[in-house]
Design a protein around this motif. Structure first.
Motif, PDB file in Angstrom:
ATOM      1  N   LEU A   1      34.728  75.495  43.525  1.00 40.90           N
ATOM      2  CA  LEU A   1      34.782  75.777  42.022  1.00 40.90           C
ATOM      3  C   LEU A   1      36.223  75.649  41.636  1.00 40.90           C
ATOM      4  O   LEU A   1      36.512  75.277  40.415  1.00 40.90           O
ATOM      5  CB  LEU A   1      34.998  77.803  42.227  1.00 40.90           C
ATOM      6  CG  LEU A   1      34.008  78.234  42.441  1.00 40.90           C
ATOM      7  CD1 LEU A   1      33.653  79.622  42.577  1.00 40.90           C
ATOM      8  CD2 LEU A   1      32.474  77.856  41.577  1.00 40.90           C
ATOM      9  N   SER A   2      37.141  75.087  42.620  1.00 36.90           N
ATOM     10  CA  SER A   2      38.414  74.370  42.149  1.00 36.90           C
ATOM     11  C   SER A   2      38.162  73.107  41.405  1.00 36.90           C
ATOM     12  O   SER A   2      38.786  72.814  40.670  1.00 36.90           O
ATOM     13  CB  SER A   2      39.321  74.270  43.233  1.00 36.90           C
ATOM     14  OG  SER A   2      39.860  75.756  43.662  1.00 36.90           O
ATOM     15  N   ALA A   3      37.219  72.469  42.103  1.00 35.17           N
ATOM     16  CA  ALA A   3      36.887  71.162  41.859  1.00 35.17           C
ATOM     17  C   ALA A   3      36.136  71.268  40.157  1.00 35.17           C
ATOM     18  O   ALA A   3      36.625  70.374  39.375  1.00 35.17           O
ATOM     19  CB  ALA A   3      35.750  70.495  42.484  1.00 35.17           C
ATOM     20  N   LEU A   4      35.684  72.108  39.947  1.00 31.04           N
ATOM     21  CA  LEU A   4      35.218  72.620  38.614  1.00 31.04           C
ATOM     22  C   LEU A   4      36.119  72.570  37.537  1.00 31.04           C
ATOM     23  O   LEU A   4      36.253  71.778  36.404  1.00 31.04           O
ATOM     24  CB  LEU A   4      34.221  73.736  38.447  1.00 31.04           C
ATOM     25  CG  LEU A   4      32.573  73.444  38.639  1.00 31.04           C
ATOM     26  CD1 LEU A   4      31.932  74.698  38.758  1.00 31.04           C
ATOM     27  CD2 LEU A   4      32.153  72.460  38.190  1.00 31.04           C
ATOM     28  N   PHE A   5      37.180  73.511  38.000  1.00 32.99           N
ATOM     29  CA  PHE A   5      38.344  73.739  37.149  1.00 32.99           C
ATOM     30  C   PHE A   5      39.131  72.371  37.046  1.00 32.99           C
ATOM     31  O   PHE A   5      39.758  71.869  35.969  1.00 32.99           O
ATOM     32  CB  PHE A   5      39.007  74.715  37.829  1.00 32.99           C
ATOM     33  CG  PHE A   5      40.521  75.091  37.025  1.00 32.99           C
ATOM     34  CD1 PHE A   5      40.631  75.513  35.620  1.00 32.99           C
ATOM     35  CD2 PHE A   5      41.766  74.590  37.670  1.00 32.99           C
ATOM     36  CE1 PHE A   5      41.602  75.747  35.025  1.00 32.99           C
ATOM     37  CE2 PHE A   5      42.975  75.008  36.841  1.00 32.99           C
ATOM     38  CZ  PHE A   5      42.914  75.445  35.738  1.00 32.99           C
ATOM     39  N   MET A   6      39.207  71.745  38.031  1.00 34.64           N
ATOM     40  CA  MET A   6      40.183  70.402  38.152  1.00 34.64           C
ATOM     41  C   MET A   6      39.486  69.421  37.093  1.00 34.64           C
ATOM     42  O   MET A   6      40.114  68.577  36.352  1.00 34.64           O
ATOM     43  CB  MET A   6      40.044  69.784  39.531  1.00 34.64           C
ATOM     44  CG  MET A   6      40.843  68.466  39.611  1.00 34.64           C
ATOM     45  SD  MET A   6      42.479  68.429  38.751  1.00 34.64           S
ATOM     46  CE  MET A   6      43.294  69.623  39.877  1.00 34.64           C
ATOM     47  N   LEU A   7      38.234  69.211  37.309  1.00 38.24           N
ATOM     48  CA  LEU A   7      37.532  68.638  36.159  1.00 38.24           C
ATOM     49  C   LEU A   7      37.671  69.022  34.792  1.00 38.24           C
ATOM     50  O   LEU A   7      37.779  68.077  33.761  1.00 38.24           O
ATOM     51  CB  LEU A   7      35.861  68.378  36.447  1.00 38.24           C
ATOM     52  CG  LEU A   7      35.531  67.629  37.780  1.00 38.24           C
ATOM     53  CD1 LEU A   7      33.998  67.776  37.932  1.00 38.24           C
ATOM     54  CD2 LEU A   7      35.854  66.223  37.495  1.00 38.24           C
ATOM     55  N   ALA A   8      37.848  70.055  34.468  1.00 36.51           N
ATOM     56  CA  ALA A   8      38.125  70.587  33.144  1.00 36.51           C
ATOM     57  C   ALA A   8      39.364  70.239  32.503  1.00 36.51           C
ATOM     58  O   ALA A   8      39.577  69.911  31.565  1.00 36.51           O
ATOM     59  CB  ALA A   8      37.697  72.146  32.978  1.00 36.51           C
ATOM     60  N   ALA A   9      40.387  70.294  33.676  1.00 34.44           N
ATOM     61  CA  ALA A   9      41.731  70.107  33.380  1.00 34.44           C
ATOM     62  C   ALA A   9      41.932  68.413  33.079  1.00 34.44           C
ATOM     63  O   ALA A   9      42.556  68.047  32.096  1.00 34.44           O
ATOM     64  CB  ALA A   9      42.698  70.583  34.443  1.00 34.44           C
TER      65      ALA A   9
ATOM     66  N   LEU B   1      32.125  69.400  28.431  1.00 35.61           N
ATOM     67  CA  LEU B   1      32.392  69.060  26.970  1.00 35.61           C
ATOM     68  C   LEU B   1      33.779  68.222  26.814  1.00 35.61           C
ATOM     69  O   LEU B   1      33.901  67.519  26.051  1.00 35.61           O
ATOM     70  CB  LEU B   1      32.640  70.586  26.430  1.00 35.61           C
ATOM     71  CG  LEU B   1      33.314  70.438  25.040  1.00 35.61           C
ATOM     72  CD1 LEU B   1      32.266  69.852  24.024  1.00 35.61           C
ATOM     73  CD2 LEU B   1      33.642  71.901  24.455  1.00 35.61           C
ATOM     74  N   PHE B   2      34.766  68.625  27.782  1.00 38.33           N
ATOM     75  CA  PHE B   2      35.887  67.800  27.797  1.00 38.33           C
ATOM     76  C   PHE B   2      35.735  66.367  27.978  1.00 38.33           C
ATOM     77  O   PHE B   2      36.457  65.574  27.422  1.00 38.33           O
ATOM     78  CB  PHE B   2      37.232  68.660  28.626  1.00 38.33           C
ATOM     79  CG  PHE B   2      37.672  69.825  28.019  1.00 38.33           C
ATOM     80  CD1 PHE B   2      37.637  70.156  26.684  1.00 38.33           C
ATOM     81  CD2 PHE B   2      38.190  70.762  28.690  1.00 38.33           C
ATOM     82  CE1 PHE B   2      38.147  71.179  26.035  1.00 38.33           C
ATOM     83  CE2 PHE B   2      38.597  71.959  28.276  1.00 38.33           C
ATOM     84  CZ  PHE B   2      38.419  72.274  26.730  1.00 38.33           C
ATOM     85  N   ILE B   3      35.142  66.168  28.989  1.00 38.51           N
ATOM     86  CA  ILE B   3      34.799  65.071  29.697  1.00 38.51           C
ATOM     87  C   ILE B   3      33.979  63.864  28.458  1.00 38.51           C
ATOM     88  O   ILE B   3      34.262  62.934  28.436  1.00 38.51           O
ATOM     89  CB  ILE B   3      33.997  65.082  30.864  1.00 38.51           C
ATOM     90  CG1 ILE B   3      35.115  65.413  32.012  1.00 38.51           C
ATOM     91  CG2 ILE B   3      33.714  63.464  31.257  1.00 38.51           C
ATOM     92  CD1 ILE B   3      34.637  65.464  33.475  1.00 38.51           C
ATOM     93  N   ALA B   4      32.967  64.740  27.886  1.00 40.51           N
ATOM     94  CA  ALA B   4      32.326  63.912  26.957  1.00 40.51           C
ATOM     95  C   ALA B   4      33.357  63.607  25.624  1.00 40.51           C
ATOM     96  O   ALA B   4      32.880  62.614  25.168  1.00 40.51           O
ATOM     97  CB  ALA B   4      31.200  65.061  26.314  1.00 40.51           C
TER      98      ALA B   4
END
Length: 378
Positions: free
Chosen positions: A266-274, A362-365
């Motif tokens: 779950l930290s990896a998901l948050f890191m990807l969003a950041a 969304l942010f990566i796109a």
């Protein structure tokens, strides 16, 4: 040579370039390693939401045994440092001078009311400049009074005991230690700062230094640029997160009741969003200073004020609550508090994880859309 081989060669070269750039840039290492240490020590040791050893003035207008016993209960509490004042006016002068933060006054008829099984009044005066601290002091004083009354009643002595006795039990943070709440939430702030600020500078730095023009003439595709900028800082951010978790558990003795593997996923998901937010800003702005300012305003500050770490979002106005739903840190703070203090409560973890996944995609796109292989801005 196959397309997969070409892709691996391009990525290997780009990742080597980014790794050398990180190693040559002391600010990246400082943000990923030194900053977590500094913030954890500052928040872990320097910031506390608890009120302990509060300077308190005790005024005994009644010197009978019940009054002295109650005063002793205050003196034995870890929440108060009691100073005896000769009069109420002297205690008020201490309060005005900020030598004490509260006054407890036992009036001259205190023992007489106790002996007649009547409610004896105890005057508690608290410095209300800090409203939250004042409420804590009032609650601690009320707790001392209730314990003293219950003890006298259990010994069969005269005491005015309320008809209803509250037996309270605190779940998940049994000792009500604010450090157990602050330190896990601080990990979310550290990951936000590492993920958003570092990546907000990487593409803008290429444009400012003129190295982007050299990259544009290579066969690198936009997806290659995106992954090349994303992966090194993802692992750097996860390393900072791992260091923060290790310090939280070992140094600050914060209990981790959930699964460590679930925490990392779950930290990896948050890191990807950041990271996606930072890359989106960096690709759109192209100026490091402006990108850094935007990343702080859109990433770090909302993570501090709109994540529920320092302020209860349920107590804020409805528009603020609505805005907080677009802040990734809001969901990760809920996740990390749940994992540290309650465990793997999937009814809480899954909805927040889904929100982080949507934001990361969304942010990566949007970052991919803003990354261009043209000299002019998109």
């Amino acid at each position: 040579m196959t397309r997969q081989s070409l892709f691996r060669m391009r990525m290997a070269g780009l990742l080597r370039k980014e790794l050398r750039q990180i190693l040559r840039d002391p600010s990246s290492i400082a943000l990923a390693v030194v900053l977590p240490l500094v913030m954890l020590f500052l928040f872990g040791y320097g910031v506390s939401l608890d009120a302990e050893h509060v300077p308190l003035a005790m005024v005994l207008q009644d010197r009978a045994a019940p009054a002295r016993e109650l005063a002793a209960r205050f003196e034995g509490s870890r929440y108060f440092d009691v100073r005896h004042a000769a009069s109420l006016s002297e205690a008020r002068r201490w309060l005005d001078q900020r030598k004490v933060e509260g006054i407890v006054c036992l009036q001259s008829d205190f023992a007489a009311h106790i002996q007649r099984q009547q409610a004896a009044s105890v005057q508690v005066i608290v410095n209300g400049v800090d409203a939250n601290r004042a409420r804590l002091i009032q609650a601690y004083a009320r707790g001392v009074l209730q314990q003293w009354g219950a003890l006298r009643h259990a010994r069969g002595e005269a005491a005015a005991v309320p008809a209803v006795t509250v037996v309270q039990r605190v779940w998940f943070n049994e000792g009500a230690v604010s450090r157990n709440f602050l330190v896990p939430g601080l990990i979310a702030l550290i990951m936000t700062l590492i993920g958003t600020l570092l990546t907000a500078l990487v593409v803008a730095r290429e444009w400012e230094r003129g190295t982007m023009e050299a990259i544009l003439v290579t066969p690198l595709r936009r997806i290659d640029l995106l992954l090349g900028k994303l992966l090194p800082y993802f692992f750097l951010g996860m390393a900072g997160m791992g260091l923060s978790v290790a310090l939280a558990v070992t140094l600050f003795q914060v209990p981790l009741r959930g699964s460590l593997s679930v925490l990392f996923v779950l930290s990896a998901l948050f890191m990807l969003a950041a990271l996606g937010l930072g890359l989106m800003i960096s690709a759109a702005v192209r100026v490091q200073f402006v990108a850094a300012q935007i990343s702080i305003v859109t990433g770090f500050l909302p993570a501090v004020f709109l994540s529920g770490l320092l302020f209860d979002l349920e107590s804020t106005p409805l528009p603020i609550q609505i805005v907080s739903h677009v802040v990734p840190a809001r969901y990760f703070v809920t996740i990390i508090h749940t994992l540290f203090m309650a465990g793997n409560v999937w009814s809480v973890l899954l909805p927040n994880a889904l929100a982080l996944l949507v934001m990361a995609v969304l942010f990566i796109a949007l970052a991919y859309r803003n990354i261009t292989k043209r000299l002019e801005a998109p």
